[in-house]
Design a protein around this motif. Sequence first.
Motif, PDB file in Angstrom:
ATOM      1  N   PHE A   1     -11.693  43.363  17.393  1.00  0.00           N
ATOM      2  CA  PHE A   1     -12.537  42.896  16.295  1.00  0.00           C
ATOM      3  C   PHE A   1     -11.865  43.177  14.957  1.00  0.00           C
ATOM      4  CE2 PHE A   1     -16.398  43.752  13.546  1.00  0.00           C
ATOM      5  CZ  PHE A   1     -16.865  42.436  13.535  1.00  0.00           C
ATOM      6  N   THR A   2     -11.769  42.168  14.107  1.00  0.00           N
ATOM      7  CA  THR A   2     -11.064  42.168  12.815  1.00  0.00           C
ATOM      8  C   THR A   2      -9.577  42.415  12.973  1.00  0.00           C
ATOM      9  OG1 THR A   2     -11.228  44.516  12.127  1.00  0.00           O
ATOM     10  CG2 THR A   2     -13.164  43.097  11.711  1.00  0.00           C
ATOM     11  N   GLY A   3      -9.066  42.358  14.194  1.00  0.00           N
ATOM     12  CA  GLY A   3      -7.643  42.605  14.432  1.00  0.00           C
ATOM     13  C   GLY A   3      -6.830  41.325  14.440  1.00  0.00           C
ATOM     14  N   SER A   4      -5.590  41.449  14.912  1.00  0.00           N
ATOM     15  CA  SER A   4      -4.690  40.302  15.002  1.00  0.00           C
ATOM     16  C   SER A   4      -3.551  40.645  15.945  1.00  0.00           C
ATOM     17  CB  SER A   4      -4.133  39.917  13.625  1.00  0.00           C
ATOM     18  OG  SER A   4      -3.256  40.932  13.134  1.00  0.00           O
ATOM     19  N   LYS A   5      -2.751  39.632  16.238  1.00  0.00           N
ATOM     20  CA  LYS A   5      -1.617  39.803  17.144  1.00  0.00           C
ATOM     21  C   LYS A   5      -0.661  40.890  16.674  1.00  0.00           C
ATOM     22  CE  LYS A   5       0.685  35.899  14.837  1.00  0.00           C
ATOM     23  NZ  LYS A   5      -0.343  35.882  13.763  1.00  0.00           N
TER      24      LYS A   5
ATOM     25  N   GLY B   1     -10.030  31.308  15.366  1.00  0.00           N
ATOM     26  CA  GLY B   1     -10.600  31.734  14.094  1.00  0.00           C
ATOM     27  C   GLY B   1     -10.148  33.102  13.631  1.00  0.00           C
ATOM     28  N   GLN B   2      -9.141  33.667  14.274  1.00  0.00           N
ATOM     29  CA  GLN B   2      -8.664  35.019  13.997  1.00  0.00           C
ATOM     30  C   GLN B   2      -7.291  34.927  13.322  1.00  0.00           C
ATOM     31  OE1 GLN B   2      -7.883  37.465  17.546  1.00  0.00           O
ATOM     32  NE2 GLN B   2      -9.165  39.056  16.665  1.00  0.00           N
ATOM     33  N   HIS B   3      -7.206  35.375  12.084  1.00  0.00           N
ATOM     34  CA  HIS B   3      -5.968  35.406  11.299  1.00  0.00           C
ATOM     35  C   HIS B   3      -5.286  34.032  11.263  1.00  0.00           C
ATOM     36  CE1 HIS B   3      -2.725  36.892   9.056  1.00  0.00           C
ATOM     37  NE2 HIS B   3      -1.946  37.333  10.012  1.00  0.00           N
ATOM     38  N   GLU B   4      -4.225  33.827  12.018  1.00  0.00           N
ATOM     39  CA  GLU B   4      -3.422  32.607  11.875  1.00  0.00           C
ATOM     40  C   GLU B   4      -3.760  31.531  12.905  1.00  0.00           C
ATOM     41  OE1 GLU B   4       0.551  34.289   9.634  1.00  0.00           O
ATOM     42  OE2 GLU B   4       0.539  34.393  11.835  1.00  0.00           O
ATOM     43  N   SER B   5      -4.789  31.731  13.717  1.00  0.00           N
ATOM     44  CA  SER B   5      -5.271  30.685  14.619  1.00  0.00           C
ATOM     45  C   SER B   5      -6.477  30.009  13.983  1.00  0.00           C
ATOM     46  CB  SER B   5      -5.660  31.264  15.980  1.00  0.00           C
ATOM     47  OG  SER B   5      -4.519  31.666  16.708  1.00  0.00           O
TER      48      SER B   5
ATOM     49  N   GLU C   1      -9.006  51.147   6.453  1.00  0.00           N
ATOM     50  CA  GLU C   1      -8.954  51.668   7.806  1.00  0.00           C
ATOM     51  C   GLU C   1      -9.864  52.875   8.002  1.00  0.00           C
ATOM     52  OE1 GLU C   1      -5.348  53.417   5.625  1.00  0.00           O
ATOM     53  OE2 GLU C   1      -6.483  51.554   5.702  1.00  0.00           O
ATOM     54  N   GLU C   2     -10.484  53.383   6.915  1.00  0.00           N
ATOM     55  CA  GLU C   2     -11.293  54.590   7.012  1.00  0.00           C
ATOM     56  C   GLU C   2     -12.790  54.317   6.968  1.00  0.00           C
ATOM     57  OE1 GLU C   2     -10.046  57.522   7.463  1.00  0.00           O
ATOM     58  OE2 GLU C   2      -7.945  57.165   7.086  1.00  0.00           O
ATOM     59  N   VAL C   3     -13.189  53.103   6.668  1.00  0.00           N
ATOM     60  CA  VAL C   3     -14.611  52.890   6.392  1.00  0.00           C
ATOM     61  C   VAL C   3     -15.261  51.880   7.346  1.00  0.00           C
ATOM     62  CG1 VAL C   3     -14.372  53.504   3.969  1.00  0.00           C
ATOM     63  CG2 VAL C   3     -14.080  51.116   4.642  1.00  0.00           C
ATOM     64  N   GLY C   4     -14.630  51.628   8.472  1.00  0.00           N
ATOM     65  CA  GLY C   4     -15.257  50.724   9.432  1.00  0.00           C
ATOM     66  C   GLY C   4     -15.171  49.273   9.030  1.00  0.00           C
ATOM     67  N   GLY C   5     -14.284  48.944   8.103  1.00  0.00           N
ATOM     68  CA  GLY C   5     -14.066  47.554   7.740  1.00  0.00           C
ATOM     69  C   GLY C   5     -12.983  46.975   8.632  1.00  0.00           C
ATOM     70  N   PRO C   6     -12.004  46.257   8.067  1.00  0.00           N
ATOM     71  CA  PRO C   6     -10.959  45.689   8.902  1.00  0.00           C
ATOM     72  C   PRO C   6     -10.263  46.770   9.719  1.00  0.00           C
ATOM     73  CG  PRO C   6     -10.861  44.778   6.702  1.00  0.00           C
ATOM     74  CD  PRO C   6     -11.852  45.894   6.655  1.00  0.00           C
TER      75      PRO C   6
ATOM     76  N   ARG D   1      -4.596  40.014   3.926  1.00  0.00           N
ATOM     77  CA  ARG D   1      -4.291  38.622   4.259  1.00  0.00           C
ATOM     78  C   ARG D   1      -5.000  38.202   5.543  1.00  0.00           C
ATOM     79  NH1 ARG D   1       0.607  39.249   4.100  1.00  0.00           N
ATOM     80  NH2 ARG D   1       1.148  39.338   6.304  1.00  0.00           N
ATOM     81  N   ARG D   2      -4.963  39.050   6.552  1.00  0.00           N
ATOM     82  CA  ARG D   2      -5.609  38.643   7.793  1.00  0.00           C
ATOM     83  C   ARG D   2      -7.129  38.650   7.654  1.00  0.00           C
ATOM     84  NH1 ARG D   2      -4.656  43.305  12.385  1.00  0.00           N
ATOM     85  NH2 ARG D   2      -6.123  44.852  11.597  1.00  0.00           N
ATOM     86  N   TRP D   3      -7.671  39.544   6.843  1.00  0.00           N
ATOM     87  CA  TRP D   3      -9.110  39.530   6.578  1.00  0.00           C
ATOM     88  C   TRP D   3      -9.519  38.207   5.947  1.00  0.00           C
ATOM     89  CZ3 TRP D   3     -13.571  41.864   7.628  1.00  0.00           C
ATOM     90  CH2 TRP D   3     -14.648  41.643   6.771  1.00  0.00           C
ATOM     91  N   LEU D   4      -8.778  37.779   4.923  1.00  0.00           N
ATOM     92  CA  LEU D   4      -9.111  36.535   4.237  1.00  0.00           C
ATOM     93  C   LEU D   4      -8.880  35.316   5.118  1.00  0.00           C
ATOM     94  CD1 LEU D   4      -7.687  37.297   0.675  1.00  0.00           C
ATOM     95  CD2 LEU D   4     -10.062  37.428   1.450  1.00  0.00           C
TER      96      LEU D   4
END
Length: 294
Positions: free
Chosen positions: A50-54, A78-82, A182-187, A199-202
């Motif tokens: 979740f919120t990750g990428s390759k 729908g994830q990052h570059e797909s 990376e510390e607050v439960g976001g991406p 970039r991957r979040w956007l």
Amino acid sequence: MTSHSAAPSAPPADARTYRLRTSRGEFAVVDVPSAAGVAEKGVALLLPGFTGSKEDFTPVHAPLAARGYRSVAVDGRGQHESDGPVGDESAYAQTELARDVLAQAEALGRPVHLVGHSLGGQIARAAVLLDHSPFRSLTLVSSGPGRISVSQEQRVKLLRDALAVMSMAECWEAILAMGPPEEVGGPARGVGGREHLRRRWLNTRPAQLLATGRQLCAEPDRVAELAAVPLPFHVLSGARDDTWPVTDLDDMAVRLKAHRTVVEGAEHSPNIDAPEPTARALAGFWDGLAPDGF
């Protein structure tokens, strides 16, 4: 769903980055062959969380290549570059994402070792339950038997509430205001530094985050159903995890009669926290399988 250690930001020199063409569209991948002079033993398909990428698998490509394994990490729909629909959450239903995985395996042209991290593990499980024939094995990395922990459900709910009223860019700024992302439960913690995280979040479709966030908070325990599938299983995790208790992962491994690996010094993302022992554990599991998977 966080981890905290640094990792190399560049894939191996022989990595290929391209769009894998499948019967269900194209998916951005990083494809790394077995190392020069090392006979290829098999192919691994790696699904991020979740919120990750390759890129979350960048640190394990080289050690897997050295052990004779080609590894293909993919951005899901729908994830990052797909690509993926902007506003249609139904396009990101778990069954749809699972069918994407079946198409990815088919496009690679042979049975693959399937590896799913966190959310990616639950999507991998759904794919195997639809059709196990494209796979030689299934490894669940820090991916539990059902819904995520209460504390992580609360974080996901905060994110979903924010996405309902804010743009992705506004959410990113809010995440930064709360502290390092990376510390607050976001991406999720990733490889490549804050600019890559931004970039991957956007790039990620809000509908994908909303739909998969709901899945994480409502996923039923399907371990008994999975245990009936004739595949070898591997449950791998760090020694600490705040998304699914490690004891739950231990119990799941017993119920699956799975090979179990606990990577010391790692938390929710052993592929980033401790890539060398994680890659050794993956390759060692695969090495122990017979040609037909058992």
